[in-house]
Design a protein around this motif. Structure first.
Motif, short mmCIF file in Angstrom:
data_model
loop_
_atom_site.label_atom_id
_atom_site.label_comp_id
_atom_site.label_asym_id
_atom_site.label_seq_id
_atom_site.Cartn_x
_atom_site.Cartn_y
_atom_site.Cartn_z
N MET A 178 14.01 8.45 -22.16
CA MET A 178 13.69 8.46 -23.56
C MET A 178 12.53 7.49 -23.79
N LEU A 179 11.50 7.93 -24.49
CA LEU A 179 10.32 7.12 -24.77
C LEU A 179 10.40 6.59 -26.19
N HIS A 180 10.15 5.30 -26.34
CA HIS A 180 10.14 4.66 -27.65
C HIS A 180 8.73 4.17 -27.94
N GLU A 181 8.26 4.38 -29.18
CA GLU A 181 6.95 3.92 -29.60
C GLU A 181 7.07 3.24 -30.96
N ASN A 182 5.96 2.70 -31.48
CA ASN A 182 5.93 1.98 -32.75
C ASN A 182 6.85 0.75 -32.70
N ILE A 183 6.70 -0.03 -31.63
CA ILE A 183 7.60 -1.14 -31.34
C ILE A 183 6.94 -2.47 -31.65
N ASP A 184 7.70 -3.36 -32.27
CA ASP A 184 7.24 -4.72 -32.54
C ASP A 184 7.48 -5.61 -31.33
N LYS A 185 8.70 -5.58 -30.81
CA LYS A 185 9.02 -6.36 -29.61
C LYS A 185 10.28 -5.83 -28.94
N VAL A 186 10.45 -6.22 -27.67
CA VAL A 186 11.63 -5.87 -26.89
C VAL A 186 12.21 -7.17 -26.35
N ILE A 187 13.52 -7.33 -26.50
CA ILE A 187 14.22 -8.51 -25.98
C ILE A 187 15.22 -8.03 -24.93
N VAL A 188 15.11 -8.59 -23.71
CA VAL A 188 16.01 -8.26 -22.62
C VAL A 188 16.91 -9.47 -22.39
N TYR A 189 18.22 -9.25 -22.43
CA TYR A 189 19.22 -10.31 -22.26
C TYR A 189 19.73 -10.27 -20.83
N LEU A 190 19.62 -11.40 -20.14
CA LEU A 190 19.99 -11.48 -18.74
C LEU A 190 21.37 -12.10 -18.55
N ASN A 191 21.98 -11.80 -17.44
CA ASN A 191 23.33 -12.25 -17.11
C ASN A 191 23.44 -13.78 -17.06
N ASN A 192 22.35 -14.48 -16.73
CA ASN A 192 22.39 -15.94 -16.63
C ASN A 192 22.22 -16.64 -17.98
N GLY A 193 22.19 -15.86 -19.07
CA GLY A 193 22.07 -16.42 -20.41
C GLY A 193 20.65 -16.49 -20.93
N ASN A 194 19.67 -16.25 -20.12
CA ASN A 194 18.27 -16.26 -20.54
C ASN A 194 17.90 -14.94 -21.20
N THR A 195 16.84 -14.99 -21.98
CA THR A 195 16.27 -13.78 -22.56
C THR A 195 14.79 -13.71 -22.19
N VAL A 196 14.28 -12.49 -22.13
CA VAL A 196 12.86 -12.25 -21.91
C VAL A 196 12.39 -11.43 -23.10
N THR A 197 11.37 -11.92 -23.81
CA THR A 197 10.85 -11.24 -24.99
C THR A 197 9.45 -10.73 -24.71
N PHE A 198 9.23 -9.46 -25.02
CA PHE A 198 7.93 -8.82 -24.85
C PHE A 198 7.38 -8.50 -26.23
N THR A 199 6.15 -8.93 -26.51
CA THR A 199 5.44 -8.57 -27.73
C THR A 199 4.20 -7.78 -27.33
N GLY A 200 3.55 -7.19 -28.30
CA GLY A 200 2.39 -6.37 -27.98
C GLY A 200 2.77 -5.15 -27.18
N VAL A 201 3.97 -4.64 -27.43
CA VAL A 201 4.51 -3.52 -26.66
C VAL A 201 3.88 -2.21 -27.11
N SER A 202 3.36 -1.44 -26.15
CA SER A 202 2.80 -0.13 -26.48
C SER A 202 3.83 0.98 -26.32
N SER A 203 4.74 0.83 -25.34
CA SER A 203 5.80 1.82 -25.18
C SER A 203 6.93 1.26 -24.32
#
Length: 72
Positions: free
Chosen positions: A1-26
């Motif tokens: 599934m392709l997602h567009e028109n995105i502000d940001k993506v946040i990935v939550y990791l098992n160790n409690g950290n998060t990774v945030t992506f901005t400027g996302v094109s898809s």
């Protein structure tokens, strides 16, 4: 599934950290070449398009959130 028109993506990791992506094109969720479910994020980094892929079937990724741009 392709997602567009995105502000940001946040990935939550098992160790409690998060990774945030901005400027996302898809963002897409698909089966990779090894048959595992993968999350592919294409985003702008240092004025170049970059790609990061997370394998969702391993225990490192707990979940992810896609935040869409508001249409004004």
């Amino acid at each position: 599934m392709l997602h567009e028109n995105i502000d940001k993506v946040i990935v939550y990791l098992n160790n409690g950290n998060t990774v945030t992506f901005t400027g996302v094109s898809s963002v897409s969720e698909h089966t990779n070449e090894y048959g595992a479910l993968a999350l592919e994020i294409n985003y702008l980094k240092d004025d170049e398009i970059s790609k990061t892929i997370f394998v969702l079937t391993n225990d490192n990724v707990v979940y992810y959130t896609i935040i869409y741009k508001k249409n004004i």
